[in-house]
Design a protein around this motif. Structure first.
Motif, PDB file in Angstrom:
ATOM      1  N   GLU A 142      52.606  56.856  21.936  1.00 21.73           N
ATOM      2  CA  GLU A 142      51.249  57.140  22.414  1.00 21.73           C
ATOM      3  C   GLU A 142      50.329  55.950  22.119  1.00 21.73           C
ATOM      4  O   GLU A 142      49.554  55.503  22.984  1.00 21.73           O
ATOM      5  N   HIS A 143      50.436  55.422  20.910  1.00 20.18           N
ATOM      6  CA  HIS A 143      49.636  54.268  20.473  1.00 20.18           C
ATOM      7  C   HIS A 143      49.960  53.029  21.316  1.00 20.18           C
ATOM      8  O   HIS A 143      49.058  52.345  21.814  1.00 20.18           O
ATOM      9  N   VAL A 144      51.231  52.769  21.539  1.00 18.27           N
ATOM     10  CA  VAL A 144      51.649  51.569  22.282  1.00 18.27           C
ATOM     11  C   VAL A 144      51.186  51.647  23.747  1.00 18.27           C
ATOM     12  O   VAL A 144      50.674  50.665  24.301  1.00 18.27           O
ATOM     13  N   SER A 149      48.680  53.444  24.908  1.00 19.57           N
ATOM     14  CA  SER A 149      47.220  53.367  24.918  1.00 19.57           C
ATOM     15  C   SER A 149      46.764  51.915  24.787  1.00 19.57           C
ATOM     16  O   SER A 149      45.935  51.430  25.574  1.00 19.57           O
ATOM     17  N   ILE A 150      47.320  51.209  23.834  1.00 16.74           N
ATOM     18  CA  ILE A 150      46.948  49.802  23.615  1.00 16.74           C
ATOM     19  C   ILE A 150      47.259  48.953  24.851  1.00 16.74           C
ATOM     20  O   ILE A 150      46.444  48.116  25.264  1.00 16.74           O
ATOM     21  N   THR A 151      48.437  49.144  25.426  1.00 12.36           N
ATOM     22  CA  THR A 151      48.824  48.296  26.557  1.00 12.36           C
ATOM     23  C   THR A 151      47.897  48.537  27.754  1.00 12.36           C
ATOM     24  O   THR A 151      47.544  47.598  28.467  1.00 12.36           O
ATOM     25  N   PHE A 209      55.464  45.230  21.109  1.00 13.99           N
ATOM     26  CA  PHE A 209      56.279  44.864  19.935  1.00 13.99           C
ATOM     27  C   PHE A 209      55.532  44.838  18.616  1.00 13.99           C
ATOM     28  O   PHE A 209      56.155  44.700  17.574  1.00 13.99           O
ATOM     29  N   HIS A 210      54.187  44.898  18.632  1.00 13.19           N
ATOM     30  CA  HIS A 210      53.497  44.669  17.351  1.00 13.19           C
ATOM     31  C   HIS A 210      53.965  45.655  16.281  1.00 13.19           C
ATOM     32  O   HIS A 210      54.132  45.283  15.129  1.00 13.19           O
ATOM     33  N   ASP A 211      54.197  46.906  16.670  1.00 14.08           N
ATOM     34  CA  ASP A 211      54.609  47.915  15.695  1.00 14.08           C
ATOM     35  C   ASP A 211      56.053  48.379  15.902  1.00 14.08           C
ATOM     36  O   ASP A 211      56.458  49.379  15.298  1.00 14.08           O
ATOM     37  N   ILE A 212      56.828  47.679  16.730  1.00 16.82           N
ATOM     38  CA  ILE A 212      58.162  48.215  17.066  1.00 16.82           C
ATOM     39  C   ILE A 212      59.036  48.339  15.817  1.00 16.82           C
ATOM     40  O   ILE A 212      59.892  49.226  15.739  1.00 16.82           O
ATOM     41  N   VAL A 222      42.377  45.243  19.422  1.00 14.45           N
ATOM     42  CA  VAL A 222      42.664  46.480  20.173  1.00 14.45           C
ATOM     43  C   VAL A 222      43.510  47.431  19.319  1.00 14.45           C
ATOM     44  O   VAL A 222      43.311  48.651  19.341  1.00 14.45           O
ATOM     45  N   ASP A 223      44.424  46.882  18.538  1.00 10.81           N
ATOM     46  CA  ASP A 223      45.239  47.696  17.632  1.00 10.81           C
ATOM     47  C   ASP A 223      44.326  48.403  16.630  1.00 10.81           C
ATOM     48  O   ASP A 223      44.445  49.611  16.386  1.00 10.81           O
ATOM     49  N   ASP A 224      43.395  47.656  16.073  1.00 12.01           N
ATOM     50  CA  ASP A 224      42.455  48.207  15.101  1.00 12.01           C
ATOM     51  C   ASP A 224      41.598  49.306  15.755  1.00 12.01           C
ATOM     52  O   ASP A 224      41.421  50.397  15.197  1.00 12.01           O
TER      53      ASP A 224
END
Ligand SMILES: [Fe+2]
Ligand SMILES: [Fe+2]
Length: 337
Positions: free
Chosen positions: A166-168, A170-172, A197-200, A287-289
Motif C-alpha cells: 500500500e505504501h509503495v 501510494s508513493i509511486t 525498492f526503498h523499503d523492499i 515523499v516517503d516521509d
C-alpha cells in the motif's frame, strides 16, 4: 472457534471471553514481591494490554508470544487505558482459529495493488531501469508473494498486512505526479525505482507470519543495505542472461539506484549512511516521509476512542489531533466484520 468479540469494541467492565493472539509476554515481579504476567493481546481490530495476577507459574510456559489463546477475564480501565485482567487462559491449536481474524490488514486488495504496481513498471522507458524493475517485481515469485503480505513496519506506519505494498503504490503514484510537475529536472524511472525498492528489504527485515518482529537479518543488516544487496544481485543475474539488457548495466545508473535506496531516510541519525545527493533521492526521501506520516496519523485518528472532536495524546507527535467526520465512520470493509 468463532471470534465474536473484538478488542476495539471492548469497554470498561465488559466480561471477556474470546480468543486472541499473544503479541508480547513477560513475567514481572510486583511491589509485593509476587510475580505477575504482563501481556499484550492482538486481533485484527487492535491490541490491548493484559495482566495475569494469580497462578502465574502455571501460565509461564503457555502464554508465550505468537500463541493463540482463549481468554476469560474482565476489561477494566487502568491509567486511562483499557486492560484485560485474565482469570483463565487456554492454549488453542492453529486449526481451531482463523488466522485472518488476528492480523490487521490493508483496506485495499493486495492483487489490485500489485497490478497497479506492475502498471507503473510497464510505463517505464529506460531499458536498464525497466529490466531491473521487472527482474524484481515480475520474475521473482518469492518477492511477489512477500510484497503482497508484508507490513511496512512493526508499529510506526502501515503496520498491517499488505501495508508495505500500500505504501509503495501510494508513493509511486505521488512520484508520478511530481515527475510531471517538475518535468525534465526529475528522472521518472529513477524515482519509480526509489518508490519500488526503498523499503523492499523489509520483506526480509521483518517476520510477519503471526505478530510482526525483526528478523536476525533485519536486526544485523537492515532494509537499506538489504535493498542495495538485492539490486546488486538482480543486476548480476540480468547481465548473465543473454538478451535481457541492451548491454552491460551502466555503472552510473547502478550507483544512482543504490544511492536512492541508501539515502531515503534522509539523515544519518535516521539510519541513512548517505544524505540525498541527487534530486530524485531527495524527492523519494520527502515523499516517503510524507506518506508514512499521513498513514500514521490517519491510523491513529481512526483507532482513537476518546469522545468528541479531539484524540488522546499522540506520544510520537506530542500533540492531540482534530477528528474530522471520517474518524467516526466504520473502517474499510476488509478491516472489520
Ligand atoms: Fe525505510
Ligand atoms: Fe518507506
Amino acid at each position: 472457534m468463532q471470534k465474536n468479540q473484538y478488542i476495539r469494541d471492548l469497554k470498561d467492565k465488559d466480561t471477556v471471553q474470546s480468543p486472541f493472539l499473544i503479541k508480547f509476554s513477560a513475567t514481572q515481579v510486583g511491589k509485593n514481591g509476587k510475580p505477575y504476567m504482563n501481556l499484550i493481546f492482538q486481533d485484527k481490530s487492535g491490541e490491548i494490554e493484559a495482566r495475569i495476577w494469580e497462578d502465574v507459574s502455571q501460565h509461564v510456559g503457555q502464554a508465550v508470544k505468537d500463541s493463540f489463546v482463549l481468554v476469560e477475564g474482565r476489561c477494566q480501565m487502568y491509567q486511562g487505558r483499557k486492560q484485560i485482567v485474565v482469570n483463565r487462559l487456554q492454549i488453542l491449536r492453529e486449526d481451531e482459529i482463523l488466522p485472518k481474524d488476528y492480523l490487521a490488514e490493508s483496506e485495499l486488495d493486495p492483487d489490485a495493488l500489485y497490478s497497479t504496481l506492475l502498471g507503473f513498471v510497464d510505463s517505464m522507458s529506460d531499458p536498464y531501469y525497466k529490466a531491473l524493475a521487472e527482474a524484481v517485481l515480475k520474475d521473482d515469485k518469492e518477492i511477489t508473494d512477500r510484497v503482497k503480505r508484508a507490513p511496512a513496519a512493526k508499529s510506526m506506519h502501515h503496520a498491517y498486512k499488505t501495508g508495505l505494498l500500500e505504501h509503495v503504490v501510494s508513493i509511486t503514484g505521488i512520484l508520478d505526479s511530481l515527475s510531471s510537475h517538475y518535468g525534465k529536472y526529475l528522472d521518472r524511472d529513477l524515482l519509480f525505482l526509489g518508490g519500488f525498492f526503498h523499503d523492499i528489504g523489509k520483506i526480509w527485515e521483518l517476520s510477519y507470519d503471526r505478530t510482526t518482529d525483526y528478523t536476525m537479518e533485519g536486526k544485523l543488516i537492515g532494509h537499506l543495505v538489504m535493498g542495495v544487496e538485492l539490486v546488486d544481485k538482480k543486476i548480476r543475474e540480468l547481465e548473465a542472461q543473454p538478451g535481457r539488457l541492451p548491454g552491460a548495466f551502466p555503472e552510473e545508473k547502478k550507483l544512482l539506484v543504490k544511492h536512492v535506496i541508501l539515502a531515503h531516510h534522509g539523515q544519518y541519525e535516521y539510519g541513512s549512511p548517505k544524505r540525498p545527493k541527487c534530486l530524485e533521492a531527495l524527492v523519494v526521501h520527502m515523499v516517503d516521509d510524507l506518506d508514512s506520516k499521513v498513514n500514521a496519523i490517519k491510523t491513529f485518528i481512526q483507532a482513537d476512542q476518546a469522545p468528541g472532536r479531539w484524540t488522546g495524546l499522540n506520544r510520537a507527535y506530542e500533540r492531540f489531533f482534530f477528528k474530522p467526520d471520517w474518524a467516526f465512520e466504520p473502517k474499510g470493509e476488509n478491516n472489520q466484520e
